[in-house]
Design a protein around this motif. Sequence first.
Motif, PDB file in Angstrom:
ATOM      1  N   ASP A 102      -3.324  -8.005   9.998  1.00  0.00           N
ATOM      2  CA  ASP A 102      -2.968  -6.585   9.325  1.00  0.00           C
ATOM      3  C   ASP A 102      -1.679  -6.653   9.262  1.00  0.00           C
ATOM      4  O   ASP A 102      -0.758  -7.490   9.929  1.00  0.00           O
ATOM      5  CB  ASP A 102      -3.570  -5.418   9.774  1.00  0.00           C
ATOM      6  CG  ASP A 102      -3.018  -5.185  11.033  1.00  0.00           C
ATOM      7  OD1 ASP A 102      -2.749  -5.984  11.970  1.00  0.00           O
ATOM      8  OD2 ASP A 102      -2.807  -4.047  11.507  1.00  0.00           O
ATOM      9  N   GLN A 103      -0.994  -6.167   8.278  1.00  0.00           N
ATOM     10  CA  GLN A 103       0.278  -5.876   7.882  1.00  0.00           C
ATOM     11  C   GLN A 103       1.407  -5.397   9.011  1.00  0.00           C
ATOM     12  O   GLN A 103       2.322  -5.680   9.191  1.00  0.00           O
ATOM     13  CB  GLN A 103       0.402  -5.186   6.575  1.00  0.00           C
ATOM     14  CG  GLN A 103       1.996  -5.314   5.995  1.00  0.00           C
ATOM     15  CD  GLN A 103       2.505  -6.896   5.682  1.00  0.00           C
ATOM     16  OE1 GLN A 103       2.213  -7.342   4.713  1.00  0.00           O
ATOM     17  NE2 GLN A 103       3.301  -7.435   6.695  1.00  0.00           N
ATOM     18  N   ALA A 104       0.638  -4.279   9.670  1.00  0.00           N
ATOM     19  CA  ALA A 104       1.354  -3.613  10.965  1.00  0.00           C
ATOM     20  C   ALA A 104       1.196  -4.540  11.925  1.00  0.00           C
ATOM     21  O   ALA A 104       1.874  -4.247  12.928  1.00  0.00           O
ATOM     22  CB  ALA A 104       0.506  -2.509  10.911  1.00  0.00           C
ATOM     23  N   ILE A 142       8.291  -1.280   5.249  1.00  0.00           N
ATOM     24  CA  ILE A 142       7.340  -0.470   4.032  1.00  0.00           C
ATOM     25  C   ILE A 142       7.359   0.784   4.352  1.00  0.00           C
ATOM     26  O   ILE A 142       7.064   1.311   5.481  1.00  0.00           O
ATOM     27  CB  ILE A 142       5.917  -1.096   4.484  1.00  0.00           C
ATOM     28  CG1 ILE A 142       6.003  -2.677   4.004  1.00  0.00           C
ATOM     29  CG2 ILE A 142       4.961  -0.072   3.343  1.00  0.00           C
ATOM     30  CD1 ILE A 142       4.533  -3.348   3.964  1.00  0.00           C
ATOM     31  N   THR A 201       0.919  -1.209   0.069  1.00  0.00           N
ATOM     32  CA  THR A 201       0.001  -0.104   0.079  1.00  0.00           C
ATOM     33  C   THR A 201       0.905   1.195  -0.132  1.00  0.00           C
ATOM     34  O   THR A 201       1.785   1.456   0.647  1.00  0.00           O
ATOM     35  CB  THR A 201      -0.967  -0.130   1.242  1.00  0.00           C
ATOM     36  OG1 THR A 201      -1.554  -1.275   1.195  1.00  0.00           O
ATOM     37  CG2 THR A 201      -1.892   1.297   1.203  1.00  0.00           C
ATOM     38  N   MET A 259      -5.668   4.293   1.068  1.00  0.00           N
ATOM     39  CA  MET A 259      -5.309   2.929   0.994  1.00  0.00           C
ATOM     40  C   MET A 259      -5.577   2.292  -0.129  1.00  0.00           C
ATOM     41  O   MET A 259      -5.864   1.041  -0.251  1.00  0.00           O
ATOM     42  CB  MET A 259      -5.568   1.853   2.387  1.00  0.00           C
ATOM     43  CG  MET A 259      -4.976   2.874   3.746  1.00  0.00           C
ATOM     44  SD  MET A 259      -5.147   1.791   4.916  1.00  0.00           S
ATOM     45  CE  MET A 259      -6.970   1.379   5.137  1.00  0.00           C
ATOM     46  N   SER A 313      -0.888   1.305  -4.621  1.00  0.00           N
ATOM     47  CA  SER A 313       0.183   0.504  -4.193  1.00  0.00           C
ATOM     48  C   SER A 313       1.524   1.085  -5.144  1.00  0.00           C
ATOM     49  O   SER A 313       1.448   1.442  -6.052  1.00  0.00           O
ATOM     50  CB  SER A 313      -0.073  -1.127  -4.845  1.00  0.00           C
ATOM     51  OG  SER A 313      -0.982  -1.467  -3.879  1.00  0.00           O
ATOM     52  N   PRO A 342       1.878   4.328   1.069  1.00  0.00           N
ATOM     53  CA  PRO A 342       1.820   5.184   2.369  1.00  0.00           C
ATOM     54  C   PRO A 342       1.500   6.556   2.215  1.00  0.00           C
ATOM     55  O   PRO A 342       0.748   7.065   3.169  1.00  0.00           O
ATOM     56  CB  PRO A 342       3.199   5.236   3.175  1.00  0.00           C
ATOM     57  CG  PRO A 342       4.060   5.122   1.893  1.00  0.00           C
ATOM     58  CD  PRO A 342       3.578   4.353   0.973  1.00  0.00           C
ATOM     59  N   GLY A 362       5.172   2.520   6.990  1.00  0.00           N
ATOM     60  CA  GLY A 362       4.134   1.452   7.288  1.00  0.00           C
ATOM     61  C   GLY A 362       4.889   0.410   8.304  1.00  0.00           C
ATOM     62  O   GLY A 362       5.563   0.921   8.977  1.00  0.00           O
ATOM     63  N   ALA A 363       4.826  -0.646   7.977  1.00  0.00           N
ATOM     64  CA  ALA A 363       5.208  -1.873   8.699  1.00  0.00           C
ATOM     65  C   ALA A 363       6.712  -2.015   8.683  1.00  0.00           C
ATOM     66  O   ALA A 363       7.226  -1.717   7.453  1.00  0.00           O
ATOM     67  CB  ALA A 363       4.418  -3.184   8.433  1.00  0.00           C
ATOM     68  N   GLY A 393      -7.176  -4.262   4.018  1.00  0.00           N
ATOM     69  CA  GLY A 393      -6.342  -4.311   5.140  1.00  0.00           C
ATOM     70  C   GLY A 393      -6.472  -5.469   5.956  1.00  0.00           C
ATOM     71  O   GLY A 393      -5.920  -5.702   7.272  1.00  0.00           O
TER      72      GLY A 393
END
Length: 707
Positions: A641-643, A592, A542, A549, A552, A544, A595-596, A688
């Motif tokens: 979720d990715q985070a 990311i 995604t 969101m 990509s 940021p 992000g994460a 997400g």
Amino acid sequence: MKHPLKLAGLLLASTSLCATIAFAQEVMDLGTITLDPILIQGLENGAVIDGYRADAISSATRTATPLQQTPQSVQVLSPELLEDQAITTMSEALGNVSGAQGTIPLQTPAFESTLLRGFPAEFYQDGMTSYINTGDANAMAGVERIEVLKGPNAILYGGGIGTPLGGLVNIVTKKPEPENFTELGLTYGTNNYIEPSFDINRQLSDTVLFRMNGSYVWSEADQDVIETDRYSFSPSLTFGYGTDTRLTIEGYLSRWEQKEYQGLPAVGTVTGDFSIDRDLYIGDPDIPESHTETRKLTFTLEHDFNGQWSNRTQFRYGENEVEQITQIILSNAPDAGPTDWGLYNSYVPGEQTEYSFNTSFEGRFSTGNWDHVLLFGADYSRIEDYSLMYMDYAGSNDLANPGAWPAWTMPSTLAMGEGNGTYTTSGAFVQMQSSVGRLHLLGGLRLAHLETIYDSEGYGRRDTLEETKLLPRIGAVYDLTDQWSAFASYSEGMKANAFYFYSSTPKPEFSRQAEIGLKYDGSAVSGSIAAFRIERENVPVTDPNDPMMLTSVTEGQQRSQGVELDAVWQPGGAWKVMVNYAYTDAELTADIPMGAPAGSKLPGVPRHSGGLWVDYDARADNDEGWRAGAGLHAVSSSKLDQANTYETDGYATVNASASYTQGGMTYALAVKNLFDTEYDLPMYGYMGGRVVPGAERQILFNISKRF
């Protein structure tokens, strides 16, 4: 220190080089190569299967190869297993495969969410891409068996938009047989589940065979409002049965209708200081139903030139239609009040047209003490896609204490751009399998070409991607004893990622896998244990900088590694046991942006998962009598979720079934989630990540007649 994947590749390359040198030395010593005649070992519909046990399949190498000599993890779900477990969905079937997480059955079949080894899997039908798996993706009436090939199958499977990544789920359909029979079935169960099905087979002449099967399913769900209406229909005709040239023509029509289900947010389910009703359907209960439909026509031409050489050519034309209608939430946490979420009317139509072609030539010969199987060919796949997404703000509602829902109306704001995409995959490949004594080698190359063009009027941009790359696959199997063999393999893959809206120029994704393991094939027990490592780069993540969101960038890097065990105990009497276990560590290996961070675990992937099925079959040789079985499926917690902000708890469920056959009539009873365990599933890839309450206890009764 060298990279472990490169070390595995160098080791296997040196093994293959030694075999090549030995082969060349024999050529020089002999002067002339004598090709001993070796009969092609044909497989019945591409496999040799006994009960739950598969001894050989053709999909892993596109040649008739014993699983014990295949340097790759392969699991086969046999017709008997699918019947004994009363399988009604692909997700349920894949619970028998180590490291597999199936798509949520309530998900709209407009995208595929199945994971293998922590990474996305692709579905194929009879060795050809089944793009985005639309229509009734859970139809079982026309399924003969399910073959699961683990890892980037780069050499032989490159349709759709490139290499399958986590692995390949190949649905082998029922083919015409040289006999006359009709089988009718009816299943009824909990939530008003009803499924009539049929299977009609006719031998029209000595060389012409016909088969037609299909099913229709109507059912309610534990969740409010949801009613599912789906069907599939598969006619097929074979010409030239029993001759050197055979042509099979197969049709496939499938449709699914249901109000789109988006799951539930994390806050209020797996976390938070308030609770959301597990059966809640989010959105206007009078919203129109979503639907997907697929229509396919497949031609398969097979020709045996002689006892050593043969050709197989396939062509498929398909059309997919998608219409997703949702009153959607965008966040896992309240965004419009303490327990309130904003709602958006969403409309996502799409149409895809696909053309797929592949042809391969197989030759079997010997040089000195070496036996060889040479395969070479080419394939081409073209997907033409039209899709867009409209979205308007509809209002808000308190999900903990819902009031009246805003009425769904057709949105007019173009949220993700109107786009036309064309995705082309083509390649030429060569593969050599060579055996001498206890050593079995496999080596292959694919010259792969990807080309994507995406025009977005809404964003006023045109994204293109074009890449050509040589992809290797090498492997070796050594028979340690008559029962035990050790194997190792290395492969690379390349793919594009469709159905993403990119905010920058996309790049192709590259993958690498190394795998080592042991296989056992004794008189009663067979199975494998494997350790693997897959790496990905240029993964879509995604953007940021996109507050919605929805877009990509291809900046992600990921890795999955672990150990898997699959085994069958089948001593030849009434007992049959199937067991699987997987340890999977899948994570980001690079941050990311905004992000994460690296080290974050991939959503939807439990670290531990496994299953056990025990069956007692007291039926006689004519299949009359009774049988009963029960099994356990268990998984540990997984990130939502990715985070890694939210996660679902681990759980275990128990299923059981029994059947009795007399005079061609079979009565069967199945209970899913026998103890009515309450659990939650992660809905991978939906805005997400979402929570889906697991299905409550389900009881199914089936009656069928074969005559």
